[in-house]
Design an enzyme around this catalytic site. Sequence first.
Site, PDB file in Angstrom:
ATOM      1  N   CYS A 194      14.154  10.147   6.698  1.00  0.00           N
ATOM      2  CA  CYS A 194      13.949   9.869   8.121  1.00  0.00           C
ATOM      3  C   CYS A 194      15.258   9.777   8.902  1.00  0.00           C
ATOM      4  O   CYS A 194      15.304  10.127  10.074  1.00  0.00           O
ATOM      5  CB  CYS A 194      13.128   8.587   8.287  1.00  0.00           C
ATOM      6  SG  CYS A 194      13.758   7.190   7.340  1.00  0.00           S
ATOM      7  N   LYS A 252       0.863  -1.182   0.000  1.00  0.00           N
ATOM      8  CA  LYS A 252       0.000   0.000   0.000  1.00  0.00           C
ATOM      9  C   LYS A 252       0.897   1.228   0.000  1.00  0.00           C
ATOM     10  O   LYS A 252       1.372   1.684   1.042  1.00  0.00           O
ATOM     11  CB  LYS A 252      -0.904  -0.013   1.244  1.00  0.00           C
ATOM     12  CG  LYS A 252      -2.219   0.762   1.069  1.00  0.00           C
ATOM     13  CD  LYS A 252      -2.053   2.253   1.020  1.00  0.00           C
ATOM     14  CE  LYS A 252      -1.772   2.845   2.388  1.00  0.00           C
ATOM     15  NZ  LYS A 252      -1.736   4.356   2.341  1.00  0.00           N
ATOM     16  N   GLU A 262       9.505   1.344  10.993  1.00  0.00           N
ATOM     17  CA  GLU A 262      10.637   2.243  10.770  1.00  0.00           C
ATOM     18  C   GLU A 262      10.051   3.639  10.750  1.00  0.00           C
ATOM     19  O   GLU A 262       9.347   4.011   9.820  1.00  0.00           O
ATOM     20  CB  GLU A 262      11.338   1.880   9.460  1.00  0.00           C
ATOM     21  CG  GLU A 262      12.714   2.508   9.334  1.00  0.00           C
ATOM     22  CD  GLU A 262      12.657   3.862   8.667  1.00  0.00           C
ATOM     23  OE1 GLU A 262      12.700   4.874   9.429  1.00  0.00           O
ATOM     24  OE2 GLU A 262      12.556   3.940   7.443  1.00  0.00           O
ATOM     25  N   GLU A 271      10.591  16.135  14.410  1.00  0.00           N
ATOM     26  CA  GLU A 271      10.996  15.865  13.030  1.00  0.00           C
ATOM     27  C   GLU A 271      10.289  16.840  12.092  1.00  0.00           C
ATOM     28  O   GLU A 271       9.068  16.848  11.993  1.00  0.00           O
ATOM     29  CB  GLU A 271      10.655  14.422  12.656  1.00  0.00           C
ATOM     30  CG  GLU A 271      11.172  14.027  11.283  1.00  0.00           C
ATOM     31  CD  GLU A 271      10.888  12.582  10.960  1.00  0.00           C
ATOM     32  OE1 GLU A 271      11.779  11.914  10.408  1.00  0.00           O
ATOM     33  OE2 GLU A 271       9.775  12.108  11.249  1.00  0.00           O
TER      34      GLU A 271
END
Length: 488
Positions: A291, A182, A258, A392
């Site tokens: 990331c 997906k 993750e 982040e």
Amino acid sequence: MSNLSDALLYINGEMRPASDNKYFDNTNPWTGESCGKAADATAADVEEAIACARKTFDETDWATSHDERYAKVCKFVEVMLANREKLVEISRLEAGAAIGAAARAQIDGALNGAKDLLVCYKEVKWELDRGVKNEMGFDTKRIVQHEAMGVVGAITPWNVPLYVNVGKVVAALLAGCTVILKPAPDTPLMGSIMGELAIEAGLPAGVFNVITSSDPAMAGEMLTTDPRVDLISFTGSTAVGKLIMKNGAESLKRVFLELGGKSAYIVLDDAPEFARVVMSSMVVFHAGQGCAYPTRLLVPKSRYEESVKMLEMAYAGFADKWGNFEEPTCIMGPVISKKQMDRVLSYIETGKQEGARLLAGGNARPDKGTGYFIEPTCFVDVSNDMRIAQEEIFGPVLVVIPYEDDADAVRIANDSIYGLGGAVFGSTERALAVAKQVRAGALSVNGGMSITGDLPFGGYKQSGMGREWGVEGIEEFLEVKAIGIRVS
């Protein structure tokens, strides 16, 4: 700029539209306009993909025919390699990758990683002989067997879509699982194209399926709550990762996550080529949308003012080297969407309000085009308790933090809910000692490559759980079974 082909669903070996024949726009981040259409899956389409993957795993020999499966996945990788140029074009128009980024992490990193996984597969031990042990007065021969986990739901992000798709799909297929991919709504074609290439490679129907949807939650909710799905492999935000864990709890689903990062780039006072290292810390590659990208620069207080001047020069020198669609050396284009641009700009405003000093950038750049352009941005005079140092941002924003000594640098690096990546520069022995104290899953020392297809990748703390890539990444998709055979 040309348009891309339509992204279709790939279910049970066939490319097809959604069951209600609806599509959504695939937006080009360089222009903010549609560059193609993508099939907008219904709940019925997701149900069909899950049922197909379940049946294929349960009723075929895909999981147990190791040599035949390996040969078919090798062919799949071979076809991906042969279609490199098509994949580069998709990454440029769909993910907003500049040519220099598309040719590196976006595509070549993914394809090289796929080749690495094929090599790593040879190291997987499907059956281990644990010898004979006398227990309860008789001998037992013991075997430990590794078996495919089952049906995998792979939910992937938009930043480096092929890289993450490959890391999950190829590893899971090599392990003998069946997969439902997906992809993110922002990058549907990079998932759909893998279905087309699977057909070209002759991958058996049902072992791999792709669902594209404009709804960021519907298909993911179904995959994470359905008991027929044995494992969820997710790359994305920490907030969504927590929701996936909750959704999977009812069926005790295995979950590999993750997640986010706020990695530190630590420059010690004895770093060789100190000026070059500091200047190389600019967050510009793919507009900082990574990331594990180190976005906190930690420099010694004794060389802080020197470092600030170097950064000022570096950002000034980079001012005309980004945002060029046709330039082969360009590594920074737009961010992925209007939503992401607004998010990054809001963090820049937060940084100003927190008292950090804006050294460079800080603005949207509509003069670059009608897409989602933000200047390379750098804040100095940052303390690690500021939001711009803790959260982040996922954009081209670097924050610079001074430290007292090595112990203080480690303390600051570890003062984060995240622990995904990082880098340390200094005399080798000293830099290695610092790297070993940083609580993160992938550390580079003096520019060494800590993220490659044959090394495990994953995070500490709220950066996730489990490992992707390498032998460990294949083993994430395996169950372990112990068998005892009485022999006397």
